[in-house]
Design a protein around this motif. Structure first.
Motif, PDB file in Angstrom:
ATOM      1  N   LEU B  36       0.837  -1.209   0.000  1.00 30.65           N
ATOM      2  CA  LEU B  36       0.000   0.000   0.000  1.00 30.65           C
ATOM      3  C   LEU B  36       0.870   1.256   0.000  1.00 30.65           C
ATOM      4  N   GLU B  38       3.868   1.542  -1.247  1.00 27.65           N
ATOM      5  CA  GLU B  38       4.454   1.667  -2.577  1.00 27.65           C
ATOM      6  C   GLU B  38       3.447   2.286  -3.543  1.00 27.65           C
ATOM      7  N   LEU B  39       2.208   1.819  -3.415  1.00 26.56           N
ATOM      8  CA  LEU B  39       1.136   2.317  -4.276  1.00 26.56           C
ATOM      9  C   LEU B  39       0.957   3.824  -4.072  1.00 26.56           C
ATOM     10  N   THR B  42       4.074   5.792  -5.496  1.00 24.96           N
ATOM     11  CA  THR B  42       4.091   5.939  -6.959  1.00 24.96           C
ATOM     12  C   THR B  42       2.978   6.871  -7.400  1.00 24.96           C
ATOM     13  N   GLY B  43       1.845   6.832  -6.709  1.00 20.61           N
ATOM     14  CA  GLY B  43       0.756   7.756  -7.016  1.00 20.61           C
ATOM     15  C   GLY B  43       1.215   9.197  -6.861  1.00 20.61           C
ATOM     16  N   GLU B  45       4.264  10.238  -6.947  1.00 15.88           N
ATOM     17  CA  GLU B  45       5.297  10.529  -7.943  1.00 15.88           C
ATOM     18  C   GLU B  45       4.657  10.941  -9.260  1.00 15.88           C
ATOM     19  N   ILE B  46       3.618  10.195  -9.648  1.00 19.88           N
ATOM     20  CA  ILE B  46       2.925  10.509 -10.905  1.00 19.88           C
ATOM     21  C   ILE B  46       2.262  11.881 -10.827  1.00 19.88           C
ATOM     22  N   LEU B  49       4.877  14.446 -11.313  1.00 18.01           N
ATOM     23  CA  LEU B  49       5.321  14.508 -12.703  1.00 18.01           C
ATOM     24  C   LEU B  49       4.283  15.199 -13.571  1.00 18.01           C
ATOM     25  N   GLU B  50       3.019  14.917 -13.274  1.00 15.25           N
ATOM     26  CA  GLU B  50       1.951  15.549 -14.051  1.00 15.25           C
ATOM     27  C   GLU B  50       1.912  17.046 -13.813  1.00 15.25           C
ATOM     28  N   ASP B  60      -5.264   8.967 -17.631  1.00 11.13           N
ATOM     29  CA  ASP B  60      -6.225   8.133 -16.898  1.00 11.13           C
ATOM     30  C   ASP B  60      -7.453   7.815 -17.738  1.00 11.13           C
TER      31      ASP B  60
END
Lengths: 151, 68, 244
Positions: B36, B38-39, B42-43, B45-46, B49-50, B60
């Motif tokens: 969880l 990690e999830l 990464t969320g 991080e995205i 980046l966005e 999405d």
């Protein structure tokens, strides 16, 4: 033949080769991966390294277990119902050790023919049941635990 | 009270049984926790980046790129 | 048909639909299993209360083998059909399988000490399960051993397929060789040798563990797909910056 088919054949051929190789190796190793010898093996097999420690497995023969009175030495006989071997062990035995129970002992045969064990492990069978059920089975004569698997 | 301590003792096998169940719980729930975390990482991080490239189309939606 | 789930958005939606159907039953079954395992099942006629370790040990052992088999099949699909989700699934499954194998080894050791009289012996069953654990670790290590993720993926997949031979060896080890470990109690020709009052918690835990695996698998696959997307995005950004 498409590339997909070629990859498929490659994987299948690889697995088949591997399976054959493993089967050959395991057949060749069959005698080497023996964890313990049976009392009968001790009589019939000549390949047992008797000058080193090795393991013997079987059932504790009924009526042979002499519990230590003051010291810690347990004397009992291990049998596979064809041959017996006398065991002498100084130390603590596992909880489920009892007559009729499967055991595996590690040690060496001494000059007097008695197997001196340095380790005694209990081997239990694959049956699991509540004590009442076991008692009922014994009472009705349907009990076959211990006796059936001697090897 | 006595019943509880009797239950915990498990006929003398208590330490082995509780250690076994404890190990299983720590390892299996630990993996859930790490997955969880990690999830979430990464969320985040995205999202960062966005935020960094506002011109980039959000992926999405229905016809997002196939991953390579 | 399956190809369309390689689309991250579609996969995410499918995962979101499936997750509660895996996670809640998993929790309920495991709690019910624990209740029967610890409070409402009889002691064994030989092993007494220590038999309760079976209810975590045996389901973990089944999962260790099941997850490995799934992982290897997934790797084969990845190698042959080059389906991107297949490698992701294998990658996501490996740590879960490794954890179940670890739990199996630890609980087995904690069971072996009081009953057999030893924490560990090098018999065929115990040794082959230890090899399974190392196969999982090797798979995880190999995957990250290359700069090019596709190469790591491929090498790890080949290792997983080679290691698949260990699965039948583990199962039959207790039949083929003399081992300290007893033969199979449940999965055998003559039917289970376990009393029904003990089979109930065993099956509750086994199904619970399976659903828990699926829950973790979906979560981890989602995280891996997002990580790939993040990697792609940051590459694109670097590229963009370099171009300016």
């Amino acid at each position: 033949m498409t590339r997909k088919q070629r990859r498929m054949n490659f994987v299948m051929l690889g697995l088949a080769t591997l399976g054959t190789a493993a089967a050959l190796v395991l057949t060749a190793l069959e005698d080497k991966i023996v964890f313990f010898y049976s009392p009968t093996d001790l009589v019939t097999k000549t390949t047992i390294p008797k000058n080193q420690q090795f393991r013997v497995g079987g059932l504790v023969k009924e009526g042979t277990w002499k519990k230590p009175e003051n010291g810690l030495t347990h004397n009992f006989t291990v049998t596979d119902l064809r041959h017996d071997i006398a065991i002498s062990y100084k130390g603590i035995i596992p909880d489920i050790f009892r007559e009729g129970q499967g055991v595996v002992v590690l040690g060496k045969v001494q000059a007097n023919g008695i197997f001196r064990a340095d380790e005694v492990l209990a081997k239990h069978d694959e049956k699991y049941m509540p004590p009442e059920v076991a008692a009922a089975l014994k009472k009705s004569g349907k009990w076959e635990g211990g006796k059936a698997r001697a090897e | 009270m006595q019943m509880l301590s009797e239950f915990l003792a498990m006929g003398g096998y208590g330490s082995f049984i509780w250690a076994a169940y404890g190990t299983a719980a720590i390892v299996l729930l630990g993996l859930l926790y790490l997955s969880l975390r990690e999830l979430r990482a990464t969320g985040a991080e995205i999202a960062a980046l966005e935020a960094n490239s506002p011109r980039r189309r959000r992926m999405d939606d229905e016809d997002g790129d196939e991953i390579k | 048909m399956i190809q369309k789930y390689a689309n991250p958005a579609r996969f995410n939606r499918l995962a979101a639909t499936l997750l509660p159907w895996f996670a809640w039953p998993a929790a309920i079954l495991i709690f019910a299993g624990l209740y029967f395992a610890l409070f409402n099942s009889p002691p064994d006629y030989q092993q007494g209360e220590s038999v309760r370790i079976m209810y975590v040990h045996v389901p973990s052992a089944w999962m260790a083998l099941f997850v490995y088999t799934c992982m290897a099949i997934s790797c084969a699909v990845g190698l042959i059909w080059k389906h991107p989700l297949a490698h992701i699934a294998a990658q996501a499954a490996a740590p879960i399988g490794a954890c179940f194998t670890f739990v199996c080894l630890m609980t087995g050791s904690l069971w072996g000490k009081p009953i057999w009289g030893t924490w560990w012996v090098w018999d065929a069953r115990l040794t082959s399960v230890l090899i399974l654990f190392f196969l999982y670790l090797g798979f995880l290590a190999l995957q990250n051993a290359f700069d090019d993720p596709a190469r790591g993926e491929r090498s790890a997949a080949i290792l997983a397929l080679v290691g698949l031979i260990n699965v039948p060896i583990i199962h039959y080890s207790v039949v083929w060789w003399n081992t300290l470990h007893q033969p199979a109690s449940v999965i055998k020709m003559a039917g289970p040798a376990i009393h029904s009052s003990m089979l109930l918690p065993l099956f509750l835990m086994a199904i619970g563990f399976k659903l828990y695996f699926l829950t973790l698998l979906l979560l981890r696959m989602k995280a891996l797909m997002m990580a790939r997307r993040a990697r792609g995005m940051s590459m694109a950004q670097l590229h963009h910056q370099a171009a300016e």
